[in-house]
Design an enzyme around this catalytic site. Structure first.
Site, mmCIF file in Angstrom:
data_model
loop_
_atom_site.group_PDB
_atom_site.id
_atom_site.type_symbol
_atom_site.label_atom_id
_atom_site.label_comp_id
_atom_site.label_asym_id
_atom_site.label_seq_id
_atom_site.Cartn_x
_atom_site.Cartn_y
_atom_site.Cartn_z
ATOM 1 N N HIS A 68 0.834 -1.200 0.000
ATOM 2 C CA HIS A 68 0.000 0.000 0.000
ATOM 3 C C HIS A 68 0.870 1.252 0.000
ATOM 4 O O HIS A 68 2.101 1.176 -0.098
ATOM 5 C CB HIS A 68 -1.001 -0.024 1.161
ATOM 6 C CG HIS A 68 -0.376 -0.099 2.521
ATOM 7 N ND1 HIS A 68 0.469 0.877 3.003
ATOM 8 C CD2 HIS A 68 -0.456 -1.031 3.503
ATOM 9 C CE1 HIS A 68 0.858 0.556 4.222
ATOM 10 N NE2 HIS A 68 0.322 -0.616 4.544
ATOM 11 N N HIS A 124 4.158 1.438 2.142
ATOM 12 C CA HIS A 124 5.302 0.698 1.585
ATOM 13 C C HIS A 124 5.878 1.461 0.388
ATOM 14 O O HIS A 124 7.087 1.565 0.224
ATOM 15 C CB HIS A 124 4.878 -0.692 1.111
ATOM 16 C CG HIS A 124 4.183 -1.501 2.163
ATOM 17 N ND1 HIS A 124 2.933 -2.017 1.983
ATOM 18 C CD2 HIS A 124 4.555 -1.860 3.410
ATOM 19 C CE1 HIS A 124 2.563 -2.680 3.064
ATOM 20 N NE2 HIS A 124 3.532 -2.593 3.950
ATOM 21 N N CYS A 144 1.288 -10.760 21.135
ATOM 22 C CA CYS A 144 0.330 -10.291 20.130
ATOM 23 C C CYS A 144 0.699 -10.934 18.805
ATOM 24 O O CYS A 144 1.806 -10.744 18.303
ATOM 25 C CB CYS A 144 0.358 -8.773 20.008
ATOM 26 S SG CYS A 144 -0.600 -8.215 18.574
ATOM 27 N N CYS A 195 1.513 -8.365 15.963
ATOM 28 C CA CYS A 195 2.854 -7.742 15.967
ATOM 29 C C CYS A 195 3.950 -8.788 15.976
ATOM 30 O O CYS A 195 5.121 -8.450 15.802
ATOM 31 C CB CYS A 195 3.056 -6.881 17.207
ATOM 32 S SG CYS A 195 1.877 -5.578 17.394
ATOM 33 N N CYS A 208 -3.118 -4.759 23.123
ATOM 34 C CA CYS A 208 -1.936 -4.421 22.323
ATOM 35 C C CYS A 208 -2.081 -2.984 21.812
ATOM 36 O O CYS A 208 -3.115 -2.636 21.239
ATOM 37 C CB CYS A 208 -1.837 -5.381 21.135
ATOM 38 S SG CYS A 208 -0.855 -4.710 19.792
ATOM 39 N N HIS A 222 -2.740 -3.015 17.867
ATOM 40 C CA HIS A 222 -3.919 -3.650 17.274
ATOM 41 C C HIS A 222 -5.183 -3.536 18.118
ATOM 42 O O HIS A 222 -6.258 -3.900 17.657
ATOM 43 C CB HIS A 222 -3.631 -5.137 17.016
ATOM 44 C CG HIS A 222 -2.601 -5.360 15.966
ATOM 45 N ND1 HIS A 222 -1.259 -5.430 16.242
ATOM 46 C CD2 HIS A 222 -2.721 -5.490 14.626
ATOM 47 C CE1 HIS A 222 -0.597 -5.622 15.111
ATOM 48 N NE2 HIS A 222 -1.455 -5.659 14.124
ATOM 49 N N LYS A 269 -5.250 6.327 10.772
ATOM 50 C CA LYS A 269 -4.274 5.352 10.318
ATOM 51 C C LYS A 269 -4.870 4.535 9.171
ATOM 52 O O LYS A 269 -6.058 4.249 9.170
ATOM 53 C CB LYS A 269 -4.003 4.426 11.511
ATOM 54 C CG LYS A 269 -2.647 3.814 11.475
ATOM 55 C CD LYS A 269 -2.378 3.108 12.778
ATOM 56 C CE LYS A 269 -1.408 1.989 12.521
ATOM 57 N NZ LYS A 269 -0.968 1.318 13.710
ATOM 58 N N LYS A 328 -6.779 -2.001 6.710
ATOM 59 C CA LYS A 328 -7.632 -2.774 5.813
ATOM 60 C C LYS A 328 -9.062 -2.773 6.340
ATOM 61 O O LYS A 328 -10.006 -2.624 5.592
ATOM 62 C CB LYS A 328 -7.097 -4.203 5.711
ATOM 63 C CG LYS A 328 -7.169 -4.717 4.312
ATOM 64 C CD LYS A 328 -6.304 -5.911 4.035
ATOM 65 C CE LYS A 328 -6.573 -7.091 4.917
ATOM 66 N NZ LYS A 328 -5.795 -8.261 4.556
HETATM 67 N N1 MSP Z 1 8.691 -6.893 8.316
HETATM 68 C C1 MSP Z 1 8.808 -5.771 9.154
HETATM 69 C C2 MSP Z 1 10.089 -5.035 8.906
HETATM 70 C C3 MSP Z 1 11.331 -5.855 9.054
HETATM 71 S S1 MSP Z 1 12.742 -4.950 8.629
HETATM 72 C C4 MSP Z 1 13.988 -5.896 9.091
HETATM 73 C C5 MSP Z 1 7.638 -4.818 8.928
HETATM 74 N N2 MSP Z 1 6.994 -4.946 7.762
HETATM 75 S S2 MSP Z 1 5.738 -4.014 7.312
HETATM 76 O O1 MSP Z 1 5.225 -4.595 6.092
HETATM 77 O O2 MSP Z 1 4.809 -3.876 8.371
HETATM 78 O O3 MSP Z 1 6.336 -2.648 6.924
HETATM 79 C C6 MSP Z 1 6.452 -1.615 7.846
HETATM 80 C C7 MSP Z 1 6.986 -0.424 7.104
HETATM 81 O O4 MSP Z 1 6.125 -0.067 5.991
HETATM 82 C C8 MSP Z 1 7.072 0.854 7.909
HETATM 83 O O5 MSP Z 1 8.174 0.916 8.754
HETATM 84 C C9 MSP Z 1 7.118 1.865 6.785
HETATM 85 O O6 MSP Z 1 8.354 1.831 6.174
HETATM 86 C C10 MSP Z 1 6.070 1.324 5.838
HETATM 87 N N3 MSP Z 1 4.745 1.783 6.211
HETATM 88 C C11 MSP Z 1 3.665 0.996 6.508
HETATM 89 N N4 MSP Z 1 2.602 1.804 6.763
HETATM 90 C C12 MSP Z 1 2.961 3.096 6.664
HETATM 91 C C13 MSP Z 1 2.264 4.321 6.683
HETATM 92 N N5 MSP Z 1 0.981 4.408 6.948
HETATM 93 N N6 MSP Z 1 2.954 5.436 6.401
HETATM 94 C C14 MSP Z 1 4.270 5.419 6.059
HETATM 95 N N7 MSP Z 1 4.949 4.274 6.008
HETATM 96 C C15 MSP Z 1 4.390 3.122 6.468
HETATM 97 O O7 MSP Z 1 7.394 -4.001 9.788
#
Ligand code: MSP
Length: 648
Positions: free
Chosen positions: A18, A21, A126, A129, A143, A146, A296, A299
């Site tokens: 999304h 990412h 959790c 997480c 948590c 969540h 935030k 989904k």
């Molecule tokens: N798998 C772990 C990270 C391991 S790194 C060794 C993880 N994955 S995640 O899919 O949840 O990705 C989290 C990251 O996605 C956040 O740190 C950020 O980079 C990005 N984002 C997810 N949601 C976001 C927003 N709403 N806004 C900005 N970035 C965000 O955590």
């Protein structure tokens, strides 16, 4: 040659990519391109995090094996990259055999050095997480991420002696002010380290509970905790320990993450590196969250922004520009299609696109499309050159410090300065007066500044920058430019080449039309959500007739409707049920009805509901209503009947 290694978090494959990412990956891509132009040798890593409970649950739901599932979703993340103009050097997956081997090698190394021990642990786990929470970290027992109740789990596990490195870590952060940035996150980590003893980190999961992970090399009854596994991607992807890339790029690394995963990156990771004998990373760059409608993205709220839709609709470069421009790195920012379109109109269509189409068509008109020879520079020209030099310098410094929005602002000072210069130097008057020498200087001054703008834009908007460079008549790949030299350089645009004017690269968006479209789409989505709500209300489990017969339903007439003095959402009603005096009933109907809607109406009342006190007033019964896709309707009789008539 200086080295620059940039990483994104590796993304969980339990959900589709999304906006969040996309943002982090675009930031990393921009930094890679920028540092490349600053003369550094770069390596850019992204990838997917594929082990853990969440994946197993998601695979179960989709009726496939975890491996099939991770292959499928990881591919979605991979496919997104070219669509967003991302030029990563490697895509790492934690299910890669090479990665798993590195995890095992590092575990063995830390185990052999005595920093991993076997012990018992009880904690609130959790599943969302994939981590344990201490009592203190929970919010009302839930948590904090969540808002769900974690499961209390006690079991034997392996632990990493993280506490041993607490003082070292604190000192390292104090000695290296840029280690974690921006400052607010550095402070957050320091206060966490000051708030008490760091606990040791539980780094295993018994296979009886979870099999989908990297087996511990020293005990095959356990797999590795996902974070210990995932963080090591940053070195496994460089082919640690013998790979060329590892030797070249570690520790010249900049990690980029959002605030949600600050602790694993700021505390687990540096202490893991220390224990395993690696140098600590250079910088951890932490950004805020993109919010959608100020909440935030999630989904379940249905407000997840699909990055590709926006990138396709407005063009990938506009999408990238907007993300870098609208979020001040470190803070949260609000995403809306309207603000994206407003930026496109103001800064891209008006300021930048217009500048290029205007100036280039003048070159065509006055010089047959050929870059003219400048004559003597006046004070006004020198002022513009000074502005160009400062903007380039500031842009470079700010981008180097991950302050993208301010960096773009610096560049726009030049873009706006150029637009003013066109107006004040009045090329059309010079042309009319036949002052070709002056006209040539004015045009050349602008074209040379525009060349600098186009080059500096390449890290942010690669495709558009290439087009702009092409419009200036240059056959030149911006990737090979030398940005530091651009601060002082003048005259790199060859005289005599032919420019290639095109239409404005950034079309204007009709904002009124867009607002209407958004309004309609919101309405349609709301309706669909409501319909879904009504449709999914399943019939409750069967009850005996005797149970039903216990409910005494009566017709009543609403005589009084007032606001409840202490509860905003409630009416205080008096309803005649044919009894000695009307009953007081409190009803949460304000969202859908006014007092006038209810007054004098016949309604169906559950008459034998035990009285209940709500905010100081007692309610003696309940009026029945129906929830529909459009709101609510009161339940009533098909014709007027005496108050108190019993339903049967
Ligand atoms: N798998 C772990 C990270 C391991 S790194 C060794 C993880 N994955 S995640 O899919 O949840 O990705 C989290 C990251 O996605 C956040 O740190 C950020 O980079 C990005 N984002 C997810 N949601 C976001 C927003 N709403 N806004 C900005 N970035 C965000 O955590």
């Amino acid at each position: 040659m200086e080295r620059f290694y940039i990483t994104t978090p590796i993304y969980y494959v339990n959900a589709k990519p999304h906006l969040g990412h996309a943002y982090t990956t675009i930031i990393a891509d921009t930094m890679k391109r920028f540092q490349q132009m600053m003369g550094k040798e770069t390596f850019f890593l992204t990838g997917t995090d594929e082990h853990g409970d969440k994946i197993v649950q998601a695979a179960d739901k989709n009726n496939c094996t975890p491996q099939e599932y991770v292959d499928q979703i990881s591919q979605l993340f991979k496919d997104l990259l070219p669509e967003l103009g991302i030029c990563n050097d490697h895509f790492v997956r934690t299910t890669d055999a090479a990665h798993k081997k590195v995890v095992q090698d590092v575990l063995q190394k830390v185990y052999d050095s005595g920093d991993i021990y076997f012990g018992e642990y009880g904690g609130h786990y959790c599943y969302g997480c994939e981590r344990f929470y201490t009592e203190k970290e929970l919010e009302d027992g839930l948590c904090p991420q969540h808002q769900t109740k974690p499961e209390y789990i006690a079991e034997k596990n392996y632990f990493f002696k993280m506490s041993k490195y607490q003082d070292w870590l604190k000192q390292h952060i104090l000695d290296n002010p840029e280690f974690i940035r921006p400052e607010r996150y550095r402070k957050e980590v320091l206060s966490l380290l000051d708030s008490g003893e760091l606990e040791d980190l539980c780094i295993s999961r018994p296979k009886t509970r979870l099999e989908w992970g990297v087996e511990l090399p020293f005990d095959n009854n356990f797999v590795t905790y996902v974070w210990f596994d995932a963080l090591l991607n940053y070195v496994s992807a460089l082919d640690y320990p013998d790979g060329e890339n590892f030797k070249k790029f570690w520790p010249s690394v900049q990690h980029i993450v959002a605030k949600d995963i600050l602790k694993p990156h700021a505390i687990f990771w540096p202490t893991m590196l220390k224990a395993a004998g690696f140098e600590p990373y250079n910088n951890l760059n932490v950004h805020g969250y993109w919010l959608v409608n100020d909440t935030k993205m999630s989904k379940s709220l249905g407000n997840v922004v699909a990055p590709l839709e926006m990138a396709k609709k407005y063009g990938n470069d506009t999408f990238r520009f907007f993300l870098l421009r609208d979020m001040h790195f470190g803070n949260d920012a609000s995403f809306s299609e309207e603000s994206l379109a407003l930026r496109q109109n103001a800064e891209l269509a008006n300021d930048l696109g217009n500048l290029f189409s205007r100036v280039l068509s003048m070159v065509k008109k006055y010089f047959g499309g050929v870059v003219p020879q400048p004559a003597e520079y006046t004070e006004a020209d020198m002022e513009l050159r000074e502005l160009a030099s400062n903007s380039c310098k500031n842009f470079q410094q700010l981008f180097d410090n991950v302050r993208f929005s301010y960096g773009i602002e610096s560049l726009w000072e030049l873009v706006r300065g150029l637009n003013k210069y066109v107006d004040s130097s009045q090329p059309w008057t010079l042309a009319k007066e036949g002052d070709t020498a002056r006209l040539g200087t004015v045009m050349y001054t602008m074209l040379e500044c525009m060349r600098k703008v186009a080059l500096h834009l390449w890290p942010v908007m690669p495709e558009s920058a290439e087009k702009l460079v092409g419009q200036l008549g240059l056959d030149f790949d911006p990737a090979t430019a030398n940005l530091p030299a651009e601060v002082e350089a003048w005259g790199l645009l060859p005289v005599g080449i032919e420019v290639a004017p095109g239409s404005n690269l950034f079309p204007r968006v009709d904002i009124d039309k867009l607002r209407k479209e958004i309004e309609e789409a919101d309405k349609a989505a709301e309706q669909a959500a409501k319909k879904e709500d009504v449709a999914v209300q399943e019939i409750a489990a069967p009850i005996e007739f005797d149970d039903f017969a216990k409910v005494d339903l009566r017709i009543g007439k609403v005589l009084v409707v007032e606001d409840h003095p202490k509860a905003d959402r409630l009416f205080r009603c008096e309803v005649d049920l044919g009894e000695e005096k009307p009953r007081q009933i409190l009803a949460g109907l304000k969202e859908h009805f006014t007092a006038e809607d209810l007054l004098g109406r016949q309604v169906v009342v559950v008459a034998n509901l035990k009285p209940r006190k709500i905010r100081g007033l007692e309610s003696h019964g309940m009026m029945l209503a129906l929830k529909t896709a459009d709101g609510m309707e009161m339940l009533t009789a098909s014709g007027e009947v005496p108050a108190g008539t019993k339903a049967s």
